[in-house]
Design a protein around this motif. Sequence first.
Motif, PDB file in Angstrom:
ATOM      1  N   CYS A  45      38.276 -34.590 -18.478  1.00 43.67           N
ATOM      2  CA  CYS A  45      37.066 -33.822 -18.224  1.00 43.67           C
ATOM      3  C   CYS A  45      37.265 -32.389 -18.722  1.00 43.67           C
ATOM      4  O   CYS A  45      38.322 -31.791 -18.484  1.00 43.67           O
ATOM      5  CB  CYS A  45      36.762 -33.816 -16.728  1.00 43.67           C
ATOM      6  SG  CYS A  45      35.294 -32.854 -16.293  1.00 43.67           S
ATOM      7  N   HIS A  47      36.120 -29.770 -17.583  1.00 42.68           N
ATOM      8  CA  HIS A  47      36.145 -28.823 -16.457  1.00 42.68           C
ATOM      9  C   HIS A  47      37.565 -28.560 -15.978  1.00 42.68           C
ATOM     10  O   HIS A  47      38.027 -27.438 -15.979  1.00 42.68           O
ATOM     11  CB  HIS A  47      35.277 -29.362 -15.320  1.00 42.68           C
ATOM     12  CG  HIS A  47      35.342 -28.545 -14.074  1.00 42.68           C
ATOM     13  ND1 HIS A  47      35.648 -29.103 -12.856  1.00 42.68           N
ATOM     14  CD2 HIS A  47      35.137 -27.223 -13.850  1.00 42.68           C
ATOM     15  CE1 HIS A  47      35.629 -28.154 -11.922  1.00 42.68           C
ATOM     16  NE2 HIS A  47      35.329 -27.013 -12.495  1.00 42.68           N
ATOM     17  N   CYS A  64      32.726 -37.470 -13.580  1.00 43.07           N
ATOM     18  CA  CYS A  64      34.142 -37.182 -13.383  1.00 43.07           C
ATOM     19  C   CYS A  64      34.503 -37.415 -11.916  1.00 43.07           C
ATOM     20  O   CYS A  64      33.780 -36.978 -11.020  1.00 43.07           O
ATOM     21  CB  CYS A  64      34.444 -35.735 -13.788  1.00 43.07           C
ATOM     22  SG  CYS A  64      36.169 -35.274 -13.485  1.00 43.07           S
ATOM     23  N   HIS A  67      35.161 -33.610  -9.699  1.00 38.07           N
ATOM     24  CA  HIS A  67      34.131 -32.671  -9.265  1.00 38.07           C
ATOM     25  C   HIS A  67      32.724 -33.127  -9.622  1.00 38.07           C
ATOM     26  O   HIS A  67      31.793 -32.331  -9.623  1.00 38.07           O
ATOM     27  CB  HIS A  67      34.402 -31.283  -9.861  1.00 38.07           C
ATOM     28  CG  HIS A  67      35.720 -30.732  -9.441  1.00 38.07           C
ATOM     29  ND1 HIS A  67      36.814 -30.715 -10.291  1.00 38.07           N
ATOM     30  CD2 HIS A  67      36.144 -30.223  -8.269  1.00 38.07           C
ATOM     31  CE1 HIS A  67      37.845 -30.196  -9.650  1.00 38.07           C
ATOM     32  NE2 HIS A  67      37.474 -29.887  -8.427  1.00 38.07           N
ATOM     33  N   TRP A  69      31.233 -33.823 -12.387  1.00 37.28           N
ATOM     34  CA  TRP A  69      30.558 -33.398 -13.621  1.00 37.28           C
ATOM     35  C   TRP A  69      30.125 -34.664 -14.347  1.00 37.28           C
ATOM     36  O   TRP A  69      30.877 -35.650 -14.401  1.00 37.28           O
ATOM     37  CB  TRP A  69      31.513 -32.606 -14.496  1.00 37.28           C
ATOM     38  CG  TRP A  69      31.616 -31.153 -14.145  1.00 37.28           C
ATOM     39  CD1 TRP A  69      31.555 -30.583 -12.897  1.00 37.28           C
ATOM     40  CD2 TRP A  69      31.825 -30.088 -15.059  1.00 37.28           C
ATOM     41  NE1 TRP A  69      31.716 -29.236 -12.982  1.00 37.28           N
ATOM     42  CE2 TRP A  69      31.881 -28.895 -14.313  1.00 37.28           C
ATOM     43  CE3 TRP A  69      31.973 -30.016 -16.429  1.00 37.28           C
ATOM     44  CZ2 TRP A  69      32.070 -27.655 -14.887  1.00 37.28           C
ATOM     45  CZ3 TRP A  69      32.167 -28.777 -17.015  1.00 37.28           C
ATOM     46  CH2 TRP A  69      32.210 -27.617 -16.248  1.00 37.28           C
ATOM     47  N   ASN A  70      28.936 -34.653 -14.946  1.00 38.83           N
ATOM     48  CA  ASN A  70      28.414 -35.799 -15.666  1.00 38.83           C
ATOM     49  C   ASN A  70      28.507 -35.557 -17.162  1.00 38.83           C
ATOM     50  O   ASN A  70      28.016 -34.533 -17.654  1.00 38.83           O
ATOM     51  CB  ASN A  70      26.968 -36.068 -15.257  1.00 38.83           C
ATOM     52  CG  ASN A  70      26.904 -36.595 -13.842  1.00 38.83           C
ATOM     53  OD1 ASN A  70      27.305 -37.716 -13.582  1.00 38.83           O
ATOM     54  ND2 ASN A  70      26.420 -35.784 -12.914  1.00 38.83           N
ATOM     55  N   VAL A  78      28.451 -32.192 -21.513  1.00 42.10           N
ATOM     56  CA  VAL A  78      28.329 -32.162 -20.063  1.00 42.10           C
ATOM     57  C   VAL A  78      26.854 -31.929 -19.745  1.00 42.10           C
ATOM     58  O   VAL A  78      26.196 -31.089 -20.356  1.00 42.10           O
ATOM     59  CB  VAL A  78      29.209 -31.043 -19.466  1.00 42.10           C
ATOM     60  CG1 VAL A  78      28.984 -30.921 -17.973  1.00 42.10           C
ATOM     61  CG2 VAL A  78      30.684 -31.306 -19.772  1.00 42.10           C
ATOM     62  N   ASP A  82      25.903 -28.199 -15.340  1.00 46.46           N
ATOM     63  CA  ASP A  82      27.209 -27.752 -15.820  1.00 46.46           C
ATOM     64  C   ASP A  82      27.213 -27.678 -17.341  1.00 46.46           C
ATOM     65  O   ASP A  82      26.288 -28.144 -18.003  1.00 46.46           O
ATOM     66  CB  ASP A  82      28.300 -28.714 -15.314  1.00 46.46           C
ATOM     67  CG  ASP A  82      28.300 -28.798 -13.792  1.00 46.46           C
ATOM     68  OD1 ASP A  82      28.371 -27.745 -13.143  1.00 46.46           O
ATOM     69  OD2 ASP A  82      28.193 -29.918 -13.256  1.00 46.46           O
TER      70      ASP A  82
END
Length: 111
Positions: A45, A47, A64, A67, A69-70, A78, A82
């Motif tokens: 990821c 991030h 993910c 956290h 995140w898509n 992302v 985000d």
Amino acid sequence: MSNWIEVGTVNDIPKLGARVVKSMRGDIAVFRTADDEIFAIVDSCPHSGGPLSQGIVHGKAVACPLHNWNIDLETGDVLDPDHGCARVIPVSSKDGIVRIYVEAEATGTHG
């Protein structure tokens, strides 16, 4: 020599899941959607380096596991709110065989 490597069959990858392929440049996550579409991205990821292969696949995205995140599996982008991008790996699925494109490894010495 071709840089396309066979990584298995479509059925080797669980629906809405992933399979990890080891490469000299790092792990690659190969995903399968509910509609049997196949995508591949670097298994990290943007991030905080979470293993995307362990995330939840929904539509053409993966969440993910660290956290939430898509990441869009087609583009590596992302999704809002985000920001960031994961590196997409070219993938081919023909006659049920899945192949990914890996960059040639550097050879020789430089000096």
